[in-house]
Design a protein around this motif. Structure first.
Motif, PDB file in Angstrom:
ATOM      1  N   ILE A   1      -9.645 -98.715  35.758  1.00  0.00           N
ATOM      2  CA  ILE A   1      -8.923 -97.626  35.849  1.00  0.00           C
ATOM      3  C   ILE A   1      -9.516 -96.530  35.768  1.00  0.00           C
ATOM      4  O   ILE A   1      -9.362 -95.544  36.536  1.00  0.00           O
ATOM      5  CB  ILE A   1      -7.815 -98.045  34.563  1.00  0.00           C
TER       6      ILE A   1
ATOM      7  N   THR B   1     -11.763 -95.751  38.663  1.00  0.00           N
ATOM      8  CA  THR B   1     -11.021 -95.346  39.818  1.00  0.00           C
ATOM      9  C   THR B   1     -10.459 -93.927  39.628  1.00  0.00           C
ATOM     10  O   THR B   1     -10.718 -93.083  40.671  1.00  0.00           O
ATOM     11  CB  THR B   1      -9.905 -96.443  40.228  1.00  0.00           C
ATOM     12  N   MET B   2     -10.010 -93.597  38.655  1.00  0.00           N
ATOM     13  CA  MET B   2      -9.396 -92.206  38.481  1.00  0.00           C
ATOM     14  C   MET B   2     -10.127 -91.303  38.713  1.00  0.00           C
ATOM     15  O   MET B   2     -10.254 -89.959  39.269  1.00  0.00           O
ATOM     16  CB  MET B   2      -8.375 -92.361  37.136  1.00  0.00           C
TER      17      MET B   2
ATOM     18  N   ASN C   1     -13.306 -91.221  40.112  1.00  0.00           N
ATOM     19  CA  ASN C   1     -13.762 -91.194  41.345  1.00  0.00           C
ATOM     20  C   ASN C   1     -12.810 -90.688  42.389  1.00  0.00           C
ATOM     21  O   ASN C   1     -13.253 -89.660  43.267  1.00  0.00           O
ATOM     22  CB  ASN C   1     -13.955 -92.654  42.141  1.00  0.00           C
ATOM     23  N   CYS C   2     -11.789 -90.775  42.113  1.00  0.00           N
ATOM     24  CA  CYS C   2     -10.548 -90.097  42.890  1.00  0.00           C
ATOM     25  C   CYS C   2     -10.456 -88.633  42.541  1.00  0.00           C
ATOM     26  O   CYS C   2     -10.352 -87.612  43.591  1.00  0.00           O
ATOM     27  CB  CYS C   2      -9.127 -90.869  42.716  1.00  0.00           C
TER      28      CYS C   2
ATOM     29  N   ALA D   1     -13.218 -86.996  44.354  1.00  0.00           N
ATOM     30  CA  ALA D   1     -13.075 -86.744  45.839  1.00  0.00           C
ATOM     31  C   ALA D   1     -12.308 -85.716  46.025  1.00  0.00           C
ATOM     32  O   ALA D   1     -12.614 -84.889  47.089  1.00  0.00           O
ATOM     33  CB  ALA D   1     -12.583 -88.244  46.309  1.00  0.00           C
ATOM     34  N   ILE D   2     -11.390 -85.569  45.356  1.00  0.00           N
ATOM     35  CA  ILE D   2     -10.349 -84.222  45.631  1.00  0.00           C
ATOM     36  C   ILE D   2     -11.013 -83.129  45.503  1.00  0.00           C
ATOM     37  O   ILE D   2     -10.850 -82.250  46.026  1.00  0.00           O
ATOM     38  CB  ILE D   2      -9.091 -84.635  44.635  1.00  0.00           C
TER      39      ILE D   2
ATOM     40  N   ASP E   1      -9.196 -89.017  57.393  1.00  0.00           N
ATOM     41  CA  ASP E   1      -9.085 -89.657  56.102  1.00  0.00           C
ATOM     42  C   ASP E   1      -8.791 -88.363  55.213  1.00  0.00           C
ATOM     43  O   ASP E   1      -9.778 -88.097  54.203  1.00  0.00           O
ATOM     44  CB  ASP E   1     -10.248 -90.402  55.593  1.00  0.00           C
ATOM     45  N   ALA E   2      -7.575 -87.965  55.335  1.00  0.00           N
ATOM     46  CA  ALA E   2      -6.962 -87.076  54.494  1.00  0.00           C
ATOM     47  C   ALA E   2      -7.051 -87.285  52.868  1.00  0.00           C
ATOM     48  O   ALA E   2      -6.694 -88.290  52.419  1.00  0.00           O
ATOM     49  CB  ALA E   2      -5.578 -86.769  54.919  1.00  0.00           C
ATOM     50  N   VAL E   3      -7.681 -86.202  52.281  1.00  0.00           N
ATOM     51  CA  VAL E   3      -7.760 -86.437  50.748  1.00  0.00           C
ATOM     52  C   VAL E   3      -6.782 -85.810  50.198  1.00  0.00           C
ATOM     53  O   VAL E   3      -6.134 -84.643  50.399  1.00  0.00           O
ATOM     54  CB  VAL E   3      -9.129 -85.695  50.330  1.00  0.00           C
ATOM     55  N   PRO E   4      -6.096 -86.423  49.350  1.00  0.00           N
ATOM     56  CA  PRO E   4      -4.662 -86.092  48.615  1.00  0.00           C
ATOM     57  C   PRO E   4      -4.954 -84.970  47.690  1.00  0.00           C
ATOM     58  O   PRO E   4      -6.025 -84.643  47.520  1.00  0.00           O
ATOM     59  CB  PRO E   4      -4.386 -87.219  48.196  1.00  0.00           C
ATOM     60  N   GLN E   5      -3.966 -84.291  47.223  1.00  0.00           N
ATOM     61  CA  GLN E   5      -4.027 -83.180  46.227  1.00  0.00           C
ATOM     62  C   GLN E   5      -3.597 -83.765  44.904  1.00  0.00           C
ATOM     63  O   GLN E   5      -2.658 -84.539  44.764  1.00  0.00           O
ATOM     64  CB  GLN E   5      -3.119 -82.059  46.744  1.00  0.00           C
ATOM     65  N   ASN E   6      -4.243 -83.227  43.730  1.00  0.00           N
ATOM     66  CA  ASN E   6      -4.079 -83.511  42.445  1.00  0.00           C
ATOM     67  C   ASN E   6      -3.540 -82.020  41.682  1.00  0.00           C
ATOM     68  O   ASN E   6      -3.525 -81.146  42.781  1.00  0.00           O
ATOM     69  CB  ASN E   6      -4.717 -84.290  41.744  1.00  0.00           C
ATOM     70  N   GLU E   7      -3.295 -82.040  40.515  1.00  0.00           N
ATOM     71  CA  GLU E   7      -2.626 -81.023  40.102  1.00  0.00           C
ATOM     72  C   GLU E   7      -3.792 -79.819  39.806  1.00  0.00           C
ATOM     73  O   GLU E   7      -3.402 -78.730  40.063  1.00  0.00           O
ATOM     74  CB  GLU E   7      -2.450 -81.457  38.491  1.00  0.00           C
TER      75      GLU E   7
ATOM     76  N   ARG F   1      -4.188 -78.585  43.376  1.00  0.00           N
ATOM     77  CA  ARG F   1      -2.830 -77.627  43.796  1.00  0.00           C
ATOM     78  C   ARG F   1      -2.926 -76.199  43.015  1.00  0.00           C
ATOM     79  O   ARG F   1      -2.646 -75.271  43.656  1.00  0.00           O
ATOM     80  CB  ARG F   1      -1.603 -78.573  43.385  1.00  0.00           C
TER      81      ARG F   1
END
Lengths: 185, 97
Positions: free
Chosen positions: A10, A13-14, A16-17, A20-21, A78-84, A87
């Motif tokens: 967990i 993964t979090m 790395n994510c 990436a963002i 491979d669109a990278v999402p957005q986090n807080e 944003r």
């Protein structure tokens, strides 16, 4: 999986994510930094050689070029999402953009004022807050130097020499992009 | 007495998918694939299982002309994920899983 392995998965993964963002967000700093540097140098050169400050109107072309370029840079398969955090960075710089364009337009068409002073302070504040959000001291310091030092320099420097402050701001923005990219590699 | 671990989350790939989705608003299938390192087929199966359980919501659409699957964690998924993490921590504080 053991409980320890699950928690490690967990956490990894979090992490790395998140990396990436945030790495993806470095593109914006880099793009606008390069644009600001190029525009300031081109306008400086034109003003210096022709003696006409009217070349400053070219600044209004910067968002017209920058926003489509930014849209292109972020439009990947491979669109990278957005986090807080991502944003928040977007919102900080969107506010900066709105204020800069509005103040510049007001200064040119309605209430004459020292635009360089205003924009350089806004740029420094936005850079500084970005550093706070990213918890990155070099970016905070860069923003403070640009905002506070730039405000003093904007009063002391005259005519086209003021434009070199934007060159410095552009370089600092591009460097911020490189710092973010390397920090979250 | 240790709490029972959610069997749906106690799988490497499903847990990785939930971990990614827990930190973002939503994520494309391609991003999930890159982050988890899974094959498209396997990822698709696991996403379906999580969606059937109500842990994630799946939206199928198009990005330009390309099909695009977007996943987002649901409130039930957030709750299940939090409960799972809390259970893991309890296992660790009390002994081996």
């Amino acid at each position: 999986m053991t409980a320890q392995e699950s928690l490690a998965l967990i956490s990894e993964t979090m992490n790395n994510c998140r990396r990436a963002i945030l790495r993806n967000n470095s593109k914006g700093f880099f793009l606008w930094g390069i644009l600001l540097t190029v525009f300031s140098l081109v306008i400086y050169f034109l003003w210096h050689t022709t003696g006409s400050p009217n070349w400053n109107l070219l600044w209004f072309a910067m968002p017209l070029i920058g926003y489509p370029l930014a849209a292109l840079a972020y439009k990947k398969k491979d669109a990278v999402p957005q986090n807080e955090v991502g944003r928040m960075l977007g919102q900080i710089w969107a506010v900066f953009g709105v204020f800069s364009i509005s103040i510049s337009a007001l200064a040119v068409f309605a209430v004459p004022m020292n635009i360089t002073l205003m924009i350089v302070v806004l740029l420094g504040i936005a850079e500084c807050i970005s550093g706070v959000v990213l918890r990155n001291w070099p970016i905070i310091v860069c923003g403070a130097i640009l905002g506070i030092g730039g405000a003093v320099a904007a009063v002391l420097l005259k005519s086209e020499a003021q434009l070199l402050l934007f060159t410095l701001g552009g370089v600092l923005l591009a460097v911020t992009g490189l710092i973010v990219k390397s920090q979250y590699r | 007495m240790f709490p029972k671990l959610d069997p749906l989350l106690h799988s490497e790939l499903r847990l990785a998918v939930m971990s990614v989705l827990a930190g973002v608003e939503s994520a494309d299938f391609t991003f999930l694939k890159a982050q988890t390192g899974a094959t498209a087929g396997n990822l698709s199966v696991q996403i379906d299982k999580l969606a059937t359980a109500g842990y994630i919501a799946v939206e199928k659409g198009y990005k330009g002309k390309m099909p695009c699957t977007t996943c987002r964690i649901t409130p039930a998924g957030v709750e299940a994920f939090d409960t799972y993490v809390a259970a893991l921590k309890e296992y660790l504080s009390g002994g081996q899983a």
